[in-house]
Write a protein that holds these residues in place. Structure first.
Motif, PDB file in Angstrom:
ATOM      1  N   ARG A 140       0.695  -1.229  -0.129  1.00  0.00           N
ATOM      2  CA  ARG A 140      -0.010   0.181  -0.049  1.00  0.00           C
ATOM      3  C   ARG A 140       0.886   1.260   0.045  1.00  0.00           C
ATOM      4  O   ARG A 140       0.461   2.473  -0.221  1.00  0.00           O
ATOM      5  N   TYR A 141       2.090   0.984   0.058  1.00  0.00           N
ATOM      6  CA  TYR A 141       3.210   2.478   0.147  1.00  0.00           C
ATOM      7  C   TYR A 141       4.182   2.296  -0.541  1.00  0.00           C
ATOM      8  O   TYR A 141       4.388   1.471  -1.521  1.00  0.00           O
ATOM      9  N   GLY A 142       4.909   3.523  -0.227  1.00  0.00           N
ATOM     10  CA  GLY A 142       6.423   3.310  -1.169  1.00  0.00           C
ATOM     11  C   GLY A 142       7.313   2.600  -0.161  1.00  0.00           C
ATOM     12  O   GLY A 142       7.515   2.786   0.915  1.00  0.00           O
ATOM     13  N   VAL A 143       7.613   1.624  -0.773  1.00  0.00           N
ATOM     14  CA  VAL A 143       8.613   0.549  -0.020  1.00  0.00           C
ATOM     15  C   VAL A 143      10.006   0.792  -0.196  1.00  0.00           C
ATOM     16  O   VAL A 143      10.475   1.004  -1.254  1.00  0.00           O
ATOM     17  N   CYS A 144      10.854   0.838   0.811  1.00  0.00           N
ATOM     18  CA  CYS A 144      12.327   1.007   0.731  1.00  0.00           C
ATOM     19  C   CYS A 144      12.908  -0.368   0.895  1.00  0.00           C
ATOM     20  O   CYS A 144      12.595  -1.200   1.716  1.00  0.00           O
ATOM     21  N   ASP A 145      14.233  -0.317   0.098  1.00  0.00           N
ATOM     22  CA  ASP A 145      15.205  -1.549   0.233  1.00  0.00           C
ATOM     23  C   ASP A 145      16.324  -0.741   0.804  1.00  0.00           C
ATOM     24  O   ASP A 145      16.953   0.458   0.243  1.00  0.00           O
ATOM     25  N   THR A 146      17.065  -1.235   1.635  1.00  0.00           N
ATOM     26  CA  THR A 146      18.257  -0.710   2.654  1.00  0.00           C
ATOM     27  C   THR A 146      19.588  -1.717   2.396  1.00  0.00           C
ATOM     28  O   THR A 146      19.175  -2.856   2.179  1.00  0.00           O
ATOM     29  N   ASN A 147      20.708  -1.122   2.400  1.00  0.00           N
ATOM     30  CA  ASN A 147      21.728  -1.873   2.610  1.00  0.00           C
ATOM     31  C   ASN A 147      22.286  -1.919   3.851  1.00  0.00           C
ATOM     32  O   ASN A 147      21.443  -1.631   4.905  1.00  0.00           O
ATOM     33  N   LYS A 148      23.260  -2.491   4.219  1.00  0.00           N
ATOM     34  CA  LYS A 148      23.714  -2.955   5.733  1.00  0.00           C
ATOM     35  C   LYS A 148      24.197  -1.722   6.456  1.00  0.00           C
ATOM     36  O   LYS A 148      24.116  -1.874   7.738  1.00  0.00           O
ATOM     37  N   TYR A 149      24.330  -0.669   5.676  1.00  0.00           N
ATOM     38  CA  TYR A 149      24.795   0.621   6.552  1.00  0.00           C
ATOM     39  C   TYR A 149      23.340   1.329   6.943  1.00  0.00           C
ATOM     40  O   TYR A 149      23.357   2.476   7.502  1.00  0.00           O
ATOM     41  N   GLY A 150      22.344   0.934   6.448  1.00  0.00           N
ATOM     42  CA  GLY A 150      20.960   1.505   6.819  1.00  0.00           C
ATOM     43  C   GLY A 150      20.660   2.713   5.530  1.00  0.00           C
ATOM     44  O   GLY A 150      19.843   3.662   5.727  1.00  0.00           O
ATOM     45  N   GLU A 151      21.434   2.645   4.461  1.00  0.00           N
ATOM     46  CA  GLU A 151      21.243   3.607   3.451  1.00  0.00           C
ATOM     47  C   GLU A 151      19.973   2.971   2.513  1.00  0.00           C
ATOM     48  O   GLU A 151      19.961   1.787   1.999  1.00  0.00           O
ATOM     49  N   ILE A 203      19.578   8.428  -6.006  1.00  0.00           N
ATOM     50  CA  ILE A 203      20.269   7.367  -5.745  1.00  0.00           C
ATOM     51  C   ILE A 203      21.131   6.884  -6.832  1.00  0.00           C
ATOM     52  O   ILE A 203      22.420   6.751  -6.811  1.00  0.00           O
ATOM     53  N   GLU A 204      20.653   6.833  -8.082  1.00  0.00           N
ATOM     54  CA  GLU A 204      21.544   6.702  -9.203  1.00  0.00           C
ATOM     55  C   GLU A 204      22.497   7.590  -9.465  1.00  0.00           C
ATOM     56  O   GLU A 204      23.704   7.429  -9.790  1.00  0.00           O
ATOM     57  N   SER A 205      22.452   8.962  -9.172  1.00  0.00           N
ATOM     58  CA  SER A 205      23.522   9.980  -9.242  1.00  0.00           C
ATOM     59  C   SER A 205      24.282   9.593  -8.081  1.00  0.00           C
ATOM     60  O   SER A 205      25.385  10.692  -8.160  1.00  0.00           O
ATOM     61  N   GLY A 206      24.293   8.766  -7.307  1.00  0.00           N
ATOM     62  CA  GLY A 206      25.306   8.859  -6.026  1.00  0.00           C
ATOM     63  C   GLY A 206      25.134   9.475  -4.786  1.00  0.00           C
ATOM     64  O   GLY A 206      25.894   9.493  -3.810  1.00  0.00           O
ATOM     65  N   ARG A 207      23.560  10.080  -4.549  1.00  0.00           N
ATOM     66  CA  ARG A 207      23.403  10.456  -3.227  1.00  0.00           C
ATOM     67  C   ARG A 207      23.163   9.430  -2.491  1.00  0.00           C
ATOM     68  O   ARG A 207      22.527   8.510  -2.779  1.00  0.00           O
ATOM     69  N   THR A 208      23.485   9.748  -1.042  1.00  0.00           N
ATOM     70  CA  THR A 208      23.240   9.156   0.069  1.00  0.00           C
ATOM     71  C   THR A 208      22.078   9.265   0.868  1.00  0.00           C
ATOM     72  O   THR A 208      21.626  10.522   1.099  1.00  0.00           O
ATOM     73  N   ILE A 209      21.030   8.477   1.014  1.00  0.00           N
ATOM     74  CA  ILE A 209      19.762   8.788   1.473  1.00  0.00           C
ATOM     75  C   ILE A 209      19.589   7.685   2.918  1.00  0.00           C
ATOM     76  O   ILE A 209      19.764   6.570   2.700  1.00  0.00           O
ATOM     77  N   ASP A 210      19.497   8.391   4.009  1.00  0.00           N
ATOM     78  CA  ASP A 210      19.633   7.494   5.186  1.00  0.00           C
ATOM     79  C   ASP A 210      18.203   7.153   5.664  1.00  0.00           C
ATOM     80  O   ASP A 210      17.217   7.862   5.746  1.00  0.00           O
ATOM     81  N   ALA A 211      17.791   5.848   6.135  1.00  0.00           N
ATOM     82  CA  ALA A 211      16.641   5.567   6.713  1.00  0.00           C
ATOM     83  C   ALA A 211      16.499   5.804   8.144  1.00  0.00           C
ATOM     84  O   ALA A 211      17.600   5.102   8.853  1.00  0.00           O
ATOM     85  N   ILE A 212      15.804   6.345   8.633  1.00  0.00           N
ATOM     86  CA  ILE A 212      15.582   6.723  10.147  1.00  0.00           C
ATOM     87  C   ILE A 212      14.354   5.697  10.704  1.00  0.00           C
ATOM     88  O   ILE A 212      13.238   6.286  10.290  1.00  0.00           O
ATOM     89  N   ARG A 213      14.600   4.701  11.276  1.00  0.00           N
ATOM     90  CA  ARG A 213      13.427   4.073  11.755  1.00  0.00           C
ATOM     91  C   ARG A 213      12.582   4.633  12.728  1.00  0.00           C
ATOM     92  O   ARG A 213      13.178   5.537  13.634  1.00  0.00           O
ATOM     93  N   MET A 214      11.127   4.583  12.537  1.00  0.00           N
ATOM     94  CA  MET A 214      10.451   5.321  13.498  1.00  0.00           C
ATOM     95  C   MET A 214      10.355   4.742  14.987  1.00  0.00           C
ATOM     96  O   MET A 214      10.425   3.508  15.102  1.00  0.00           O
ATOM     97  N   ASP A 215      10.558   5.690  15.953  1.00  0.00           N
ATOM     98  CA  ASP A 215      10.290   5.563  17.109  1.00  0.00           C
ATOM     99  C   ASP A 215       9.000   6.301  17.740  1.00  0.00           C
ATOM    100  O   ASP A 215       9.108   7.333  17.825  1.00  0.00           O
ATOM    101  N   GLY A 216       7.904   5.545  17.835  1.00  0.00           N
ATOM    102  CA  GLY A 216       6.593   6.164  18.203  1.00  0.00           C
ATOM    103  C   GLY A 216       5.257   5.473  17.225  1.00  0.00           C
ATOM    104  O   GLY A 216       5.438   4.270  16.944  1.00  0.00           O
ATOM    105  N   TRP A 217       4.701   6.352  16.659  1.00  0.00           N
ATOM    106  CA  TRP A 217       3.460   6.049  15.980  1.00  0.00           C
ATOM    107  C   TRP A 217       3.263   7.165  15.085  1.00  0.00           C
ATOM    108  O   TRP A 217       3.331   8.184  15.181  1.00  0.00           O
TER     109      TRP A 217
END
Length: 263
Positions: A140-151, A203-217
């Motif tokens: 139902r959402y935009g789904v993220c795939d991350t690497n081992k660094y949380g990017e 991402i394809e241009s080499g930019r770094t995007i970090d995923a911050i996991r939600m704490d809360g609701w």
């Protein structure tokens, strides 16, 4: 830091609540959705609001005027609702530094400040608040795939077979490079200019995007039952705060009384 709040949608899934008002003006616990958004943004230090309006925009502009609790508001008009990347381009002329993007139909009680702090560390070109959901709900959402660094290494909009159960929540930080990516986005199968496509171009241009996991609701108020759930959560929160406050006051009064009597 400036915040862009997207509030141009018709909110067709919220009908009949949106028959006479835009989605952002639907009330939750006695306040319009946008008021909840603005309050949350002020709490994390935002000093200017850029609000993208469209459907029944006069309702929003007349209600809030040119400021909210001392924070200036600038409005941008999205004449046709053609997707989030399209909406974001309406504020391009007002942005020259890192900024927050928030969807105006979400209520958060979460670690929004962590996302802003990560952006300000200048280690990442963008940072997103993400949430783990059951796999059967991820499509139902935009789904993220991350690497081992949380990017974040890939974002797929409402996939039939999600690559993960980590989804975007509607709270992002970006640098101005996102606008160049939005200009390059082509219409999707839905005929919209998807923000997920712009993110993939970053991402394809080499930019770094970090995923911050939600704490809360958080609750995405897309249907009337979502509004009901948000009101229930907020009511529970208010009751808990009230109980805590009463307890603290009682303890203070007890301590004062004890001191005065010498006990």
């Amino acid at each position: 830091m400036k915040a862009v709040v997207l509030a141009a949608g018709k909110g067709t899934r919220l009908r009949p609540l949106t028959d006479d008002k835009p989605k952002g003006m639907v009330e939750v616990a006695g306040k319009p959705l946008l008021t909840h958004c603005f309050e949350q943004l002020i709490e994390v230090g935002i000093d200017e609001l850029l609000v993208v309006v469209g459907y029944k925009k006069e309702n929003i502009i007349e209600h809030y005027g040119d400021e909210f609790e001392g924070i200036p508001i600038t409005y941008a008009h999205q004449r046709e609702q053609k997707g989030l990347a399209h909406a974001l381009l309406t504020v391009e002329e007002y942005i020259d530094d890192d900024f927050v993007l928030m969807l105006g139909d979400n209520i958060f009680r979460a670690n929004l400040e962590d996302v802003i702090n990560r952006q300000q560390e200048q280690r990442a070109d963008a940072a997103f608040l993400v949430e783990e959901v059951p796999y059967e709900e991820a499509s139902r959402y935009g789904v993220c795939d991350t690497n081992k660094y949380g990017e974040i290494v890939d974002v797929v909009e409402k996939p039939e077979e999600p690559p993960s159960n980590l989804v975007m929540t509607g709270f992002y930080t970006f640098s101005p490079e996102i606008f160049h990516a939005c200009h390059l986005v082509q219409p999707s199968n839905r005929g919209e200019y998807e923000i997920s496509e712009a993110i993939d171009l970053l991402i394809e241009s080499g930019r770094t995007i970090d995923a911050i996991r939600m704490d809360g609701w958080r609750i995405d108020v897309g249907y009337p039952e979502d509004r009901d759930e948000a009101e229930r959560r907020l009511q529970e929160e208010a009751e808990e705060e009230s109980e805590t406050g009463e307890g603290s006051e009682t303890d203070e009064e007890s301590e004062k009384a004890s001191t005065e009597t010498g006990d």
